[in-house]
Design a protein around this motif. Sequence first.
Motif, mmCIF file in Angstrom:
data_model
loop_
_atom_site.group_PDB
_atom_site.id
_atom_site.type_symbol
_atom_site.label_atom_id
_atom_site.label_comp_id
_atom_site.label_asym_id
_atom_site.label_seq_id
_atom_site.Cartn_x
_atom_site.Cartn_y
_atom_site.Cartn_z
ATOM 1 N N THR A 402 -6.811 5.490 13.035
ATOM 2 C CA THR A 402 -5.263 5.128 12.534
ATOM 3 C C THR A 402 -4.885 3.902 12.360
ATOM 4 O O THR A 402 -4.184 3.484 11.072
ATOM 5 N N ASN A 406 -3.427 2.217 8.538
ATOM 6 C CA ASN A 406 -2.597 1.059 8.480
ATOM 7 C C ASN A 406 -2.991 -0.464 8.612
ATOM 8 O O ASN A 406 -2.186 -1.240 8.746
ATOM 9 N N PHE A 408 -2.919 -3.292 7.277
ATOM 10 C CA PHE A 408 -2.396 -4.212 6.095
ATOM 11 C C PHE A 408 -3.109 -5.511 6.115
ATOM 12 O O PHE A 408 -3.233 -5.972 4.876
ATOM 13 N N PHE A 412 -4.321 -6.969 2.380
ATOM 14 C CA PHE A 412 -3.051 -7.740 1.624
ATOM 15 C C PHE A 412 -3.609 -9.184 1.509
ATOM 16 O O PHE A 412 -3.398 -9.838 0.383
ATOM 17 N N VAL A 433 -0.169 1.625 3.048
ATOM 18 C CA VAL A 433 0.472 0.764 3.519
ATOM 19 C C VAL A 433 1.145 -0.551 2.882
ATOM 20 O O VAL A 433 2.111 -0.948 2.433
ATOM 21 N N LEU A 436 3.169 0.671 0.069
ATOM 22 C CA LEU A 436 4.439 0.905 0.510
ATOM 23 C C LEU A 436 5.049 -0.463 0.519
ATOM 24 O O LEU A 436 6.157 -0.628 0.055
ATOM 25 N N TYR A 437 4.559 -1.532 0.779
ATOM 26 C CA TYR A 437 5.052 -2.898 0.809
ATOM 27 C C TYR A 437 5.290 -3.362 -0.495
ATOM 28 O O TYR A 437 6.438 -3.843 -0.596
ATOM 29 N N GLY A 453 6.173 6.364 2.899
ATOM 30 C CA GLY A 453 5.702 6.168 4.433
ATOM 31 C C GLY A 453 5.977 7.243 5.078
ATOM 32 O O GLY A 453 5.298 7.541 6.160
ATOM 33 N N THR A 456 2.365 8.767 5.046
ATOM 34 C CA THR A 456 1.592 8.145 6.023
ATOM 35 C C THR A 456 1.690 8.722 7.234
ATOM 36 O O THR A 456 0.644 9.032 7.804
ATOM 37 N N PHE A 457 3.107 8.827 7.676
ATOM 38 C CA PHE A 457 3.219 9.205 8.963
ATOM 39 C C PHE A 457 2.457 10.585 9.082
ATOM 40 O O PHE A 457 2.052 11.042 10.372
ATOM 41 N N LEU A 460 -1.372 10.391 9.238
ATOM 42 C CA LEU A 460 -1.578 9.860 10.758
ATOM 43 C C LEU A 460 -1.717 10.857 11.874
ATOM 44 O O LEU A 460 -2.400 10.981 12.581
#
Lengths: 481, 296
Positions: A402, A406, A408, A412, A433, A436-437, A453, A456-457, A460
Amino acid sequence: MSNQLTKADAARKRNVKNPTSLLSALTNGGPVVWASCLVMGLGNMVAGQIGKGLIFLAIEAIVICLLALPMLTDLNGVAYTGMDWIRMLGNLGDRPDTKQWNEEEMIMEQVFGDRSHMILLYGIIFIAVIAVLVVFWRASVRSGYMALCTRKEGKKPLTLIQDIKELFDSNIHKLLMAFPFACLVVFTFIPLFYMISMAFTNYRKEAFYVGEVLTDHLNLFDWVGLDNFAELFSSGSVIAEQFWSVLSWTLIWAFFATFLNFFMGTFVAMIINRPTTQLKGFWRTVLSITIAVPQFVSLLLIGKMFADNGIINKVLMDTALTDEIVRWYSVTTGARIFVIVINLWVGIPYTVMQVTGILKNIPADLYEAARIDGANALQQFRHITLPYMIFVMTPYIITSFTGNINNFNVIFLLTGGSPNVLGQTAGTTDLLVTWLYKLSVDKQQYDIAAVIGICTFIVLSIVSLVTYRSSGSYKDEEGFK
Amino acid sequence: MANLAKTNKTGSLKTKRFTMDVLVHTLLLIIAIIWISPFVYLLAQSFRGGLNKSMEYSQFFPKIWSLENYTRLFTDTAVLNFPRMFMNTLMISCCSCVISTFFVMSVSYCMSRLKWKMRKPYMNMAMILGLFPGFMSMTATYFLLKAMGLTEGSNIPLALIICYSSGAGTGFYVMKGYMDTIPKALDEAAYLDGATKWQTYIKIILPLCKPMIVYQIITSFMGPWCDFIFCKLICRTNQQFYTVSIGLYTMLTMERINSWFTVFCAGAVLVAIPISILFIITQRFYQEAMSGSVKG
């Protein structure tokens, strides 16, 4: 001794539990309790708990003032009451910006219209205020009823001082939880609900024409129900196409990042732990430096080292291993392998740290028995080490899976999602993620960002629920003891 | 004959083991080089002298060694004021680590030692909250802080402190797990002696948690040093409130990298050293904590 104590505890619990539910208070309580539904704290005051009753009353007064008096202002400086803001949630405002002739100053004046995102935020804040009121209302009715009952039994209910003392003893959880929970409500719940509700609006910076005028939904937006979800799951839309490719890459990434890390980390930990390996502490320290240095420093640096003009290319050219510069992350497949490999560099030390401790805990007699039965090293690993580790490490594997969904920082800071695809908002190494950002911070497509979002939840929760429930450490907690 | 075969066999076992040892140590050496070389490069570049400050055409080890990057970091404050960033980060992380340690301790005590009605629901809620991607509510938090007027001027550090510490109420798992290992008999003995729960919390549980408290304090202290996403969103262009991480990030942007790369390396070294030391301390306390709360 402890037996007595638990008995006393249980008795106290029974006493507290039965007569104090809201329902029994409302059915058994007399007119005073009913009146205290309107005037909070009345029950306490009648029963003699003046201080407590006044506190409840004050809370009611404050909340009603918050809701009924003009509090927060819009951009023109006009204040609205809390109830107004909640009412405006219905259509999220419909007045566009206009210009008005100001007679006194002889100028055209900008008159701001509604700002839907302000209405949404303030509306949610005041709904939270109402929720707080409901919690206190329930507490006041129950506490008033309890105080009246105590009075009826001929006893004196607790004074305010005694109540405060109880706050440090039997009610200490109320005292200790108050601040953390309040912070959580204000700075986690309200933003979360705010963001979730955006998923059901069309809040995005996507320009469109109304007649001749170019406009967008940044100032005024509406509720659109499940349209965004429909767009995400309908075949053929641009967003849907991106969503499925990003989702599948996210899952592939999480799978490889987790399991490669796990197996290679275990391998490294095992060769360090071999009885004849020298300098065990040194090798472990070298690996743990990666963990100690802040990730943004090491990842930024590595990203730059592998850049087109970075040191890696320089060294490769100098040693004549390649003739031209290697563009490490210009092609999709290359970039994906690149981030997975770099993630190994980040992740293996963590696994080594975890595994080293576990390897030491495996009962030595298991190995001894295996040796006597004539098992070789491979068989020992296959039938003792591996099952034991999988048993102990399942929760760790799940959390790192998980965590990788996520993850990031790695994406990034290394590739920023590139290589980019023309006409799409997501690059081919973007995870959910990072996408999403990008959508919320760079592209201002808040509605789609919120939908992603939520997705994703959901992903997960499914992953962690399914794997956790089917894992050995959940089914059989005592398996290896 | 049999004897000879036996010595032969042990001999071949010995050579086998020897080759394995050589193989393993070479492999470990390669691994160590791979893992350590970025940091050696970082350190070497931070001491690079000369006019060229860019990353391009740099050697792994510089030809001219000097301290000028470090001096520039602290004297060239017109564009990027590193000393101020350092002080900003220090202040923010001190405040946020006090608040979040206080929150974590309170919540874990309630979760571990007390039985109350909303305990289980709260734990489930914390778990579900943890499944939402952290960046999802980031922009929403920004809007909320903006509505409170915290994103303007000198309120920005306050907004950052709130960001870093407000979520601490859900990060109680490690601490709760540790408190669970403290025997319940201690609490009960205290109750029998007439102690209130507050006294038990302050005088018995907290002192026993000392190694974990140190761990918690340092972990939350390191948070603001490593985060730059929240900070970037909240500070935007207000450079006077930048923290160290965002300052270093800015040095590597497209327009700055050519004149700031070696300075970035110097700054990164200065940040990485204290953070690494703190990390090693936390590990020591963590291991000490994991070996049990009450000894003997």
